[in-house]
Design an enzyme around this catalytic site. Structure first.
Site, PDB file in Angstrom:
ATOM      1  N   ARG B  59       0.799  -1.213   0.000  1.00 40.86           N
ATOM      2  CA  ARG B  59       0.000   0.000   0.000  1.00 40.86           C
ATOM      3  C   ARG B  59       0.838   1.272   0.000  1.00 40.86           C
ATOM      4  NH1 ARG B  59      -3.669  -1.798   4.182  1.00 40.86           N
ATOM      5  NH2 ARG B  59      -2.602  -3.699   3.637  1.00 40.86           N
ATOM      6  N   THR B  60       1.943   1.282   0.718  1.00 43.05           N
ATOM      7  CA  THR B  60       2.736   2.513   0.754  1.00 43.05           C
ATOM      8  C   THR B  60       3.297   2.826  -0.631  1.00 43.05           C
ATOM      9  OG1 THR B  60       3.312   2.080   3.059  1.00 43.05           O
ATOM     10  CG2 THR B  60       4.652   3.684   1.900  1.00 43.05           C
ATOM     11  N   LYS B  87      23.664  -7.265  -5.893  1.00 39.77           N
ATOM     12  CA  LYS B  87      24.996  -7.605  -6.421  1.00 39.77           C
ATOM     13  C   LYS B  87      26.096  -7.109  -5.503  1.00 39.77           C
ATOM     14  CE  LYS B  87      23.464  -6.958 -11.202  1.00 39.77           C
ATOM     15  NZ  LYS B  87      23.678  -6.084 -12.372  1.00 39.77           N
ATOM     16  N   ARG B 109      12.169   3.290   0.944  1.00 45.31           N
ATOM     17  CA  ARG B 109      11.775   2.350   2.009  1.00 45.31           C
ATOM     18  C   ARG B 109      12.976   1.428   2.206  1.00 45.31           C
ATOM     19  NH1 ARG B 109       7.277  -0.957   3.792  1.00 45.31           N
ATOM     20  NH2 ARG B 109       6.267   1.058   4.073  1.00 45.31           N
ATOM     21  N   HIS B 137       8.075   6.163  10.128  1.00 46.93           N
ATOM     22  CA  HIS B 137       7.253   6.054   8.926  1.00 46.93           C
ATOM     23  C   HIS B 137       6.425   7.334   8.912  1.00 46.93           C
ATOM     24  CE1 HIS B 137       5.065   4.620   5.642  1.00 46.93           C
ATOM     25  NE2 HIS B 137       4.714   3.419   6.048  1.00 46.93           N
TER      26      HIS B 137
END
Lengths: 433, 307
Positions: B59-60, B87, B109, B137
């Protein structure tokens, strides 16, 4: 080599409780005389050390030189150069190299490299357990014969209490010192001190109790076995108190703290500053004050830097991923001088904690201004400003939370067996020829 | 620098109450766009927003993408599995490479607390923290504030109860800071294994009893319980947690009449919240989702607006 006459210094020797103005004569690499008005022998180099403190070369009983294995962070050559620049003439090198120093071959390699580098004496500390894995004891007798001065799995604790008990028992048979990295791993799961700042930053914390239960365990095991125990990098008020009680009870334990634990608190981590990430972590103001009190009342015996070089690679990253550790060889003197300026320590104490006591605990030569002893000397200008910038550091790594700051006081002259290995003002340059 | 005065949105901790009010007012005015038949306005035309999501999110991420598109920005998304970090590239190198492509906004995020702070030191783009480890958040807290202010008309003087895994919740931490800054009283509640070591540092009062937390609450924010906490010996069972700290109709009645129930999602129905409360008249859980788009539109427009 020409004789060297160091004049008009404040002579400081904790071993003989000497604190007075005078001269010190070096001849044939040894301390030939000290006192007032020593006449210069023919051909001697004479230098005036007015305003400087002259004492035994500093002894850092806890450094990480990273060689073998991580030479991009530090080598024995660069680490001992940093030692000399910081006033240290001897360092004890912790075994968590790659491979770890758990065999006579690695011990001899370290000694050979140190001899070639020539900037400071290096005393290898060997691992307690093979590979520092906590499963099997190393060959203590063999390692001592090769030149090891103590045993530690530093970098990590000896996790099993039973293994630590056996290590202490076996060390007693060998007359060896065991250095404890006191940390209960099951509690030490955080990346900084647990408390107010970890709450504010949303970082996982490690409580002070992780250190304290381990200090208590090892002190009890020292009492049980009768072995000599030394507790490394003490950082909490609780640990200081446990050690105070242990000493009162007559248990053969000594302990060190590091300059960052009496100079900084967990607040230094603000902004996710990885340069302030270390293990044990920086603690609270109450812990900092307790550490200073521990030095004042003799609960803590020594100041060691826990010099832990890391390259930018290990520090310029997410806080949780950053390596633990801070360099310290070149900043120990100004930071300890802060305690002298705050009247918490005397100048004599400074040399006691940074030279005489660590030499005595490790059972090595040094730590005094005894006539006839090798001329391992350190002169400090207590007022000299020291800008902590990469160009002024001789360590290969620059991971220090003091980076960019100007500290006060600095080692200006370091002699190793009479030879200048650090000579900030070039006053003895001719002696090197 | 934009007139808003902040280059990045790294956390609620950096915002003053006045900043928060500006964001909420802007979000209120932009929300109407979501109800138009053509849901697109031009303020960010020609601007590029990079969504770097290095941790799973539905959702974010969707909310940020939609917010950027509603404002006509070009958006590019990178996820953990498709980034060069797998990598072995460092986050700083990733930042430098993204920066070299000159984006305007970087939405990050990341599983590590403080990662957006590190990123912000290495890019010129505006960095928006879309959740960093167990730290913050901020956009979730802002949308919670918006939802509560919209329904109750104020934030000042409200009593807000936050229940659940506070210690590991970035939502809880941002909510505590945000509601406290706006003059609400925040009470946090959960078993002691799930509470932060020094809640007072964040400005919250603590109780271990759910009933006490709920009493007189204007707002109840329930947090998702993560099942892996049981493996860490933080909870003996979900059954016992649901019985002691779950919000059912009976417990919800302890709060003030008409108290709002919020949840950042995804829900564990029957664990921290019962279905009849989650879908009941006091639940504003879906309003939160809608307001999330408006709040993110507000932030994008405030950060990118021409100075």
């Amino acid at each position: 080599m020409k004789p060297v006459l160091l004049r008009n210094a404040r002579l400081l020797d904790p071993a003989s409780n000497l604190d007075e103005a005078g001269d010190l004569l070096v001849a044939d690499g040894r301390i030939a005389a000290l006192g007032r008005g020593i006449p210069p022998p023919e051909g001697a180099i004479v230098t005036d050390l007015s305003g400087a403190w002259l004492g035994p070369g500093l002894v850092d009983m806890h450094v990480h030189l990273r060689e073998p294995g991580e030479e991009y962070k530090e080598t024995i050559a660069t680490g001992t150069a940093a030692a000399a620049a910081g006033g240290f003439t001897a360092v004890a090198a912790m075994p968590n190299t790659r491979p770890p120093n758990d065999s006579a071959a690695v011990t001899r390699f370290i000694l050979d490299r140190a001899a070639a580098a020539g900037s400071a004496r290096v005393h290898p500390v060997a691992a307690v357990t093979r590979g520092q894995a906590g499963k099997e004891l190393t060959e203590f007798f063999d390692l001592l014969d090769a030149g090891a001065v103590a045993f530690s799995d530093d970098g990590r604790p000896v996790e099993s209490p039973e293994m630590m008990r056996r290590a202490l028992e076996y060390a007693r048979s060998a007359g060896a010192l065991v250095i404890s990295h006191a940390e209960e791993p099951a509690l030490a799961t955080g990346v900084m001190n647990e408390g107010r700042v970890s709450t504010l930053l949303g970082l996982a914390g490690t409580p002070a109790a992780a250190e304290e239960v381990a200090v208590f365990r090892d002190v009890r095991l020292a009492a049980l076995t009768g072995a000599r125990l030394h507790v490394a990098h003490v950082s909490t008020a609780g640990a200081v108190e446990i050690l105070r009680r242990a000493k009162e009870a007559g248990i053969a334990v000594t302990a060190e703290t590091a300059p960052h634990y009496f100079s900084l608190t967990e607040e230094a981590v603000a902004g996710y500053n990885t340069l302030a990430k270390m293990n044990p972590p920086l603690r609270t103001e109450a812990d900092r004050e307790a550490v200073i009190q521990g030095l004042r009342d003799g609960t803590l015996d020594a100041i060691a830097t826990d010099h832990a070089p890391h390259s930018v690679l290990e520090k310029e990253c997410e806080f949780a991923l950053a390596a633990n550790g801070v360099i310290g060889l070149e900043t120990a003197v100004p930071l300890a001088l802060d305690l002298v300026r705050a009247d918490a320590l005397s100048p004599l104490d400074l040399f006691r904690f940074l030279s005489t006591a660590p030499a005595r605990i490790l059972g090595i030569e040094g730590g005094s201004l005894q006539v006839g002893a090798p001329a391992d000397l350190c002169a400090i200008d207590p007022d000299r400003p020291f800008a902590v910038i990469p160009e002024n550091l001789r360590s290969r790594s620059h991971n220090t939370p003091f980076l960019g700051r100007t500290l006060t006081g600095r080692a200006v002259l370091t002699l190793l067996a009479g030879t200048p290995v650090h000579d900030l003002d070039g006053r003895l340059a001719p002696a090197a020829r | 620098m934009n007139p808003f005065g902040h280059r990045h949105i790294l956390g609620i901790s950096q915002l003053a109450p006045g900043d928060i009010t500006t964001i909420l007012d802007t979000a209120d005015s932009l929300k109407e766009i979501l109800d138009r038949p053509i849901k697109k306005v031009p303020p960010l035309r020609g601007r590029t927003v990079v969504h770097l999501f290095l941790e799973p999110s539905t959702r974010t991420r969707l909310s940020f993408e939609m917010a950027a598109k509603r404002l006509s920005a070009d958006t590019v998304g990178i996820s953990a599995a498709t980034s060069s970090l797998v990598k072995g590239e460092t986050l700083v190198d990733t930042a430098r490479n993204i920066e070299a492509m000159r984006p305007d906004v970087l939405v990050l995020r990341h599983p590590a607390s403080g990662a957006p702070h590190l990123m912000a030191r290495h890019v010129d783009a505006a960095v928006i923290n879309a959740g960093d480890g167990t730290n913050e958040h901020p956009t979730q807290a802002l949308l919670d504030l918006m939802t509560v202010r919209e329904r109750l008309g104020r934030l000042q003087g409200l009593r807000v109860a936050i229940v659940g895994d506070i210690a590991h919740s970035r939502v809880a931490r941002s909510d505590i800071l945000a509601f406290s800054k706006m003059g609400a009283e925040v009470v946090i509640c959960g078993p002691a294994t799930l509470l932060p070591p020094d809640p007072a540092a964040l400005g919250a009062r603590v109780t271990l009893r759910m009933e006490e937390a709920l009493e007189g609450a204007d707002v109840v924010i329930m947090l998702r319980i993560q099942r892996e906490r049981m493996g860490q010996n933080l909870l003996p069972s979900l059954r016992e947690y649901a019985a002691r700290y779950g919000l059912d109709r009976r417990r919800a009645a302890l709060a003030k009449p008409g108290a709002l129930v919020l949840h950042p999602g995804p829900l564990n129905r029957g664990v921290e919240i019962s279905p009849e409360v989650a879908d009941g008249p006091c639940s504003v859980i879906l309003d939160q989702v809608t307001n999330g788009v408006a709040v993110r539109m507000a932030l994008l427009s405030l950060l990118v607006r021409e100075g």
